[in-house]
Design a protein around this motif. Structure first.
Motif, PDB file in Angstrom:
ATOM      1  N   LYS A  49       9.569   8.794  -5.261  1.00 46.75           N
ATOM      2  CA  LYS A  49       9.048   8.604  -6.617  1.00 46.75           C
ATOM      3  C   LYS A  49       7.554   8.305  -6.600  1.00 46.75           C
ATOM      4  CE  LYS A  49      13.231   7.371  -9.044  1.00 46.75           C
ATOM      5  NZ  LYS A  49      14.215   6.285  -9.140  1.00 46.75           N
ATOM      6  N   ALA A  50       7.146   7.436  -5.679  1.00 44.66           N
ATOM      7  CA  ALA A  50       5.721   7.114  -5.591  1.00 44.66           C
ATOM      8  C   ALA A  50       4.916   8.359  -5.215  1.00 44.66           C
ATOM      9  CB  ALA A  50       5.503   6.007  -4.573  1.00 44.66           C
ATOM     10  N   VAL A  51       5.493   9.179  -4.347  1.00 45.27           N
ATOM     11  CA  VAL A  51       4.783  10.394  -3.927  1.00 45.27           C
ATOM     12  C   VAL A  51       4.684  11.375  -5.104  1.00 45.27           C
ATOM     13  CG1 VAL A  51       4.847  12.368  -2.365  1.00 45.27           C
ATOM     14  CG2 VAL A  51       5.446  10.118  -1.517  1.00 45.27           C
TER      15      VAL A  51
ATOM     16  N   GLU B  56       4.304  -0.637   3.902  1.00 49.27           N
ATOM     17  CA  GLU B  56       4.145  -1.864   3.090  1.00 49.27           C
ATOM     18  C   GLU B  56       5.097  -1.702   1.923  1.00 49.27           C
ATOM     19  OE1 GLU B  56       2.181  -4.988   3.863  1.00 49.27           O
ATOM     20  OE2 GLU B  56       1.160  -3.239   4.690  1.00 49.27           O
ATOM     21  N   ASN B  57       6.385  -1.926   2.145  1.00 46.66           N
ATOM     22  CA  ASN B  57       7.381  -1.426   1.181  1.00 46.66           C
ATOM     23  C   ASN B  57       7.348  -2.065  -0.206  1.00 46.66           C
ATOM     24  OD1 ASN B  57       8.137  -3.756   2.395  1.00 46.66           O
ATOM     25  ND2 ASN B  57      10.325  -3.324   2.340  1.00 46.66           N
ATOM     26  N   LYS B  58       6.168  -2.027  -0.825  1.00 49.29           N
ATOM     27  CA  LYS B  58       6.047  -2.595  -2.168  1.00 49.29           C
ATOM     28  C   LYS B  58       5.389  -1.603  -3.113  1.00 49.29           C
ATOM     29  CE  LYS B  58       5.834  -7.520  -1.379  1.00 49.29           C
ATOM     30  NZ  LYS B  58       4.934  -8.666  -1.366  1.00 49.29           N
ATOM     31  N   ILE B  59       5.922  -1.547  -4.336  1.00 53.20           N
ATOM     32  CA  ILE B  59       5.335  -0.661  -5.343  1.00 53.20           C
ATOM     33  C   ILE B  59       5.054  -1.447  -6.625  1.00 53.20           C
ATOM     34  CG2 ILE B  59       6.375   1.497  -4.533  1.00 53.20           C
ATOM     35  CD1 ILE B  59       8.459   0.837  -6.937  1.00 53.20           C
ATOM     36  N   VAL B  60       4.174  -0.884  -7.440  1.00 54.52           N
ATOM     37  CA  VAL B  60       3.924  -1.464  -8.762  1.00 54.52           C
ATOM     38  C   VAL B  60       4.088  -0.354  -9.795  1.00 54.52           C
ATOM     39  CG1 VAL B  60       2.376  -3.308  -8.002  1.00 54.52           C
ATOM     40  CG2 VAL B  60       1.436  -1.060  -8.510  1.00 54.52           C
TER      41      VAL B  60
ATOM     42  N   ASP C 211       3.261   3.347  -8.218  1.00 53.02           N
ATOM     43  CA  ASP C 211       2.185   3.506  -7.224  1.00 53.02           C
ATOM     44  C   ASP C 211       2.396   2.481  -6.109  1.00 53.02           C
ATOM     45  OD1 ASP C 211       0.423   5.524  -8.457  1.00 53.02           O
ATOM     46  OD2 ASP C 211       0.175   4.032 -10.042  1.00 53.02           O
ATOM     47  N   PRO C 212       1.974   2.806  -4.886  1.00 49.85           N
ATOM     48  CA  PRO C 212       2.078   1.814  -3.807  1.00 49.85           C
ATOM     49  C   PRO C 212       1.161   0.634  -4.127  1.00 49.85           C
ATOM     50  CG  PRO C 212       1.425   3.976  -2.945  1.00 49.85           C
ATOM     51  CD  PRO C 212       1.373   4.064  -4.418  1.00 49.85           C
ATOM     52  N   ILE C 213       1.602  -0.566  -3.829  1.00 53.75           N
ATOM     53  CA  ILE C 213       0.769  -1.740  -4.149  1.00 53.75           C
ATOM     54  C   ILE C 213      -0.562  -1.684  -3.406  1.00 53.75           C
ATOM     55  CG2 ILE C 213       1.834  -3.244  -2.401  1.00 53.75           C
ATOM     56  CD1 ILE C 213       1.322  -5.561  -4.380  1.00 53.75           C
ATOM     57  N   VAL C 214      -0.548  -1.191  -2.176  1.00 51.86           N
ATOM     58  CA  VAL C 214      -1.795  -1.205  -1.400  1.00 51.86           C
ATOM     59  C   VAL C 214      -2.894  -0.356  -2.048  1.00 51.86           C
ATOM     60  CG1 VAL C 214      -0.930  -1.853   0.870  1.00 51.86           C
ATOM     61  CG2 VAL C 214      -0.834   0.532   0.172  1.00 51.86           C
ATOM     62  N   VAL C 215      -2.479   0.691  -2.757  1.00 49.90           N
ATOM     63  CA  VAL C 215      -3.477   1.534  -3.432  1.00 49.90           C
ATOM     64  C   VAL C 215      -4.171   0.726  -4.525  1.00 49.90           C
ATOM     65  CG1 VAL C 215      -3.759   3.558  -4.911  1.00 49.90           C
ATOM     66  CG2 VAL C 215      -2.301   3.692  -2.898  1.00 49.90           C
ATOM     67  N   LYS C 216      -3.388  -0.013  -5.292  1.00 49.87           N
ATOM     68  CA  LYS C 216      -3.962  -0.811  -6.387  1.00 49.87           C
ATOM     69  C   LYS C 216      -4.783  -1.975  -5.835  1.00 49.87           C
ATOM     70  CE  LYS C 216      -2.082   1.536  -9.668  1.00 49.87           C
ATOM     71  NZ  LYS C 216      -2.845   2.336 -10.597  1.00 49.87           N
TER      72      LYS C 216
END
Ligand code: ADP
Ligand code: MG
Length: 556
Positions: A154-156, A402-406, A494-499
């Motif tokens: 989904k994030a991709v 980093e298995n976290k999404i926002v 979106d992946p948290i690391v991107v934000k």
């Protein structure tokens, strides 16, 4: 400057200097212009840009990092903005446009605060506090996902929504996720993904739908001789960094022969050497020879007769990939070759892709490697597909590591802004204004996303804020249907690391720029005909006077 009547020269002649408010204003305008330039590309309904470089090469893209990389900016503050995009790209691979747009907005808001007499250092301090708090808030609203579910996918897909290849997003997302899963490795308790173990090849022709993932390595070379096997099972691979040829002498020499048998003798001797090479390869049990240099026609013939397949003039980087994947050693001297130097692969096969034949080395045991062959009708499309795929791979990597999404679609920015405003009240003083300005700046993301989708940004922003006040943490705007919805439920994430990285690099650079009150620029002194540089032709030696000038022709 004048001291007791005597002029003191401190800076070199031609140095340009701007100070105080002028310097600041200048820098901020330059940075804002850069942000404006990429703003219209943000989100799934963003537009593309066509950038033409000084050589006339055209790039069509909506990738922030690529646009900024292609345009040649002059202003030092603008260069800092370009750096943000680069950092973002290197660190997390996505969110480049967002980072630049947020930085531009932070600076715009800072300018207004400066106008109302708030000191830049106070603003920078407030921005720092806000950035730290934003990180905390993002971590609190993030969702931990199981990387073996379709959360990664989904994030991709969200990432691919804003790419030119969005028409094939399901296919590209599936490929990216599968590729990243294939090369992930557990180090301690964490998954680590090395993106460069995924090889990307571009071949024009057919359509994007024909893009495929290959379990192994693809070498863009064909088997040298038509009599060699084209399918090799349980291949034993020899990697040679040498030429299977007779060494040519470096001097032109002349040999006088007075008996025809002597010619035959020479040829036989050469033949014997080449045959010796092949015998050595046969003896150790090689079934595929990958040669970084050339292979003589006669050697090819003997290799074919021995049932050994061979490719030649393989790129060094491909040799290294094969080395890692197959477990072979690269041999510089054929005499050193031992059976233990050979690598293995389950299946090696020559296949035709478009007009060219390529070598597919699959089922390598030493180290998992995968390749993606991108197909596409137009060159610009293939290039843009590669850039999109790069972002997709990075997002898959970000979520797996980093298995976290926002929630996406502006939801996380609205939520962070909301909570930052509450935090601002606690900060108090003049810094409070800076924290509030920071919160406002983040809302540029949902605002721009809606604007680019042709929706009314004010209307949507008001509605989104209201939803978030009513505890709708993940409410955002879906740019495809213009509706406000729960982004987690809609799978826009979106992946948290991107934000996190976007906020970090945007605030770092904004703070850096607003603390500058003096720009001292030396006059450019490049030799390329720039003002102040040397006139063309004066830099080098006159023609014919170089080191080789004295040698008679034919000696070089
Ligand atoms: P960046 O270079 O910052 O990644 P993009 O053009 O890729 O810029 O846009 C990314 C933004 O688009 C993210 O904030 C993401 O949440 C958002 N986005 C992706 N898909 C959708 C969608 N269907 N609706 C709304 N926003 C979306
Ligand atoms: Mg993106």
């Amino acid at each position: 400057m004048q001291l007791s009547g005597t002029p003191v020269l401190i800076l070199k002649e031609g140095t340009e200097r701007s100070r105080g408010k002028d310097a600041l204003k200048n820098n901020i305008s330059a940075a804002k212009i850069i942000a404006e330039a990429v703003k219209s590309t943000l989100g799934p309904r963003g537009m593309d840009k066509m950038v033409v470089d000084s050589l006339g090469d055209v790039t069509i893209t909506n990738d922030g990092a690529t646009i900024l990389d292609e345009i040649e900016v002059q202003h030092p503050a603008a260069k800092l903005m370009v750096q943000i995009a680069k950092t973002q790209d290197q660190e997390v691979g996505d969110g480049t446009t967002s980072a630049v747009v947020i930085a531009g907005e932070l600076l715009k808001n800072a300018e207004e605060l400066i106008e109302s007499k708030i000191h830049p250092t106070t603003i920078a301090a407030g921005y720092r506090k806000a950035a730290d708090k934003a990180k905390e808030i993002l971590n609190a609203i993030a969702i931990t996902v199981d990387i073996n579910t379709d959360a990664v996918n989904k994030a991709v897909i969200t990432c691919l929504n804003s790419k030119a290849i969005r028409g094939f997003k399901d296919k590209f997302a599936a490929i990216a996720v599968k590729a990243v899963h294939a090369v992930k490795e557990k180090r301690g308790t964490k998954w680590v993904v090395e993106i460069d173990r995924i090889q990307i090849l571009k071949k024009r022709g057919k359509s994007l739908a024909e893009t495929e993932l290959i379990d192994g390595i693809v070498i863009d070379k064909e088997i040298v001789h038509y009599d060699m096997p084209k399918v090799i099972k349980n291949a034993k691979i020899a990697l040679l960094d040498l030429a299977l040829e007779i060494k040519k002498t470096e001097f032109d020499s002349e040999i006088r022969i007075n008996d025809p048998n002597q010619i035959q003798g020479f040829l036989d001797a050469e033949d014997k050497i080449l045959k010796g090479f092949v015998e050595k390869l046969k003896e150790v049990g090689a079934t595929l020879v990958v040669c970084q240099k050339g292979i003589d026609d006669v050697a090819q013939h003997y290799l074919a007769k021995a049932g050994i397949a061979a490719v030649r003039r393989v790129k060094k980087s491909d040799m290294e990939k094969l080395q890692r994947a197959s477990g072979a050693s690269i041999i510089m001297n054929l005499q050193d070759l031992a059976p233990t130097d050979l690598g293995t692969a389950d299946l090696v096969e020559e296949r035709k892709i478009g007009d060219d034949k390529m070598l597919f080395v699959t089922g390598c045991k030493a180290l998992k490697a995968v390749s993606i062959v991108i197909r596409g009708g137009v060159e610009h499309m293939v290039d843009e597909a590669e850039r999109g795929l790069h972002d997709a791979l990075c997002v898959a990597k970000d979520v797996i590591q980093e298995n976290k999404i926002v929630p996406g679609g502006g939801a996380s920015e609205i939520e962070v802004a909301k909570q930052l405003r509450k935090f601002a009240a606690k900060v108090g003083g003049r810094e409070q204004l800076a924290v509030e300005a920071f919160a406002d700046a983040l809302e540029v993301i949902p605002k721009t996303l809606t604007e680019n989708a042709g929706l009314d940004p004010i209307d949507i922003l008001v509605k989104l804020r209201a939803k978030h006040e009513a505890d709708g943490k993940s409410m955002g705007i879906d740019c495809f249907d213009g509706e406000i919805k729960d982004m987690l439920a809609a799978g826009i994430t979106d992946p948290i690391v991107v934000k996190l990285q976007a906020i970090k690099s945007a605030s770092d650079s904004a703070c850096m720029i607003i603390r500058i009150d003096d720009v001292i620029a030396a006059r450019a002194s490049s030799g390329g005909g720039a003002p102040g540089g040397m006139p063309p032709g004066m830099g080098g030696m006159p023609p014919g006077m170089g080191g080789m000038g004295g040698m008679p022709p034919g000696m070089m």
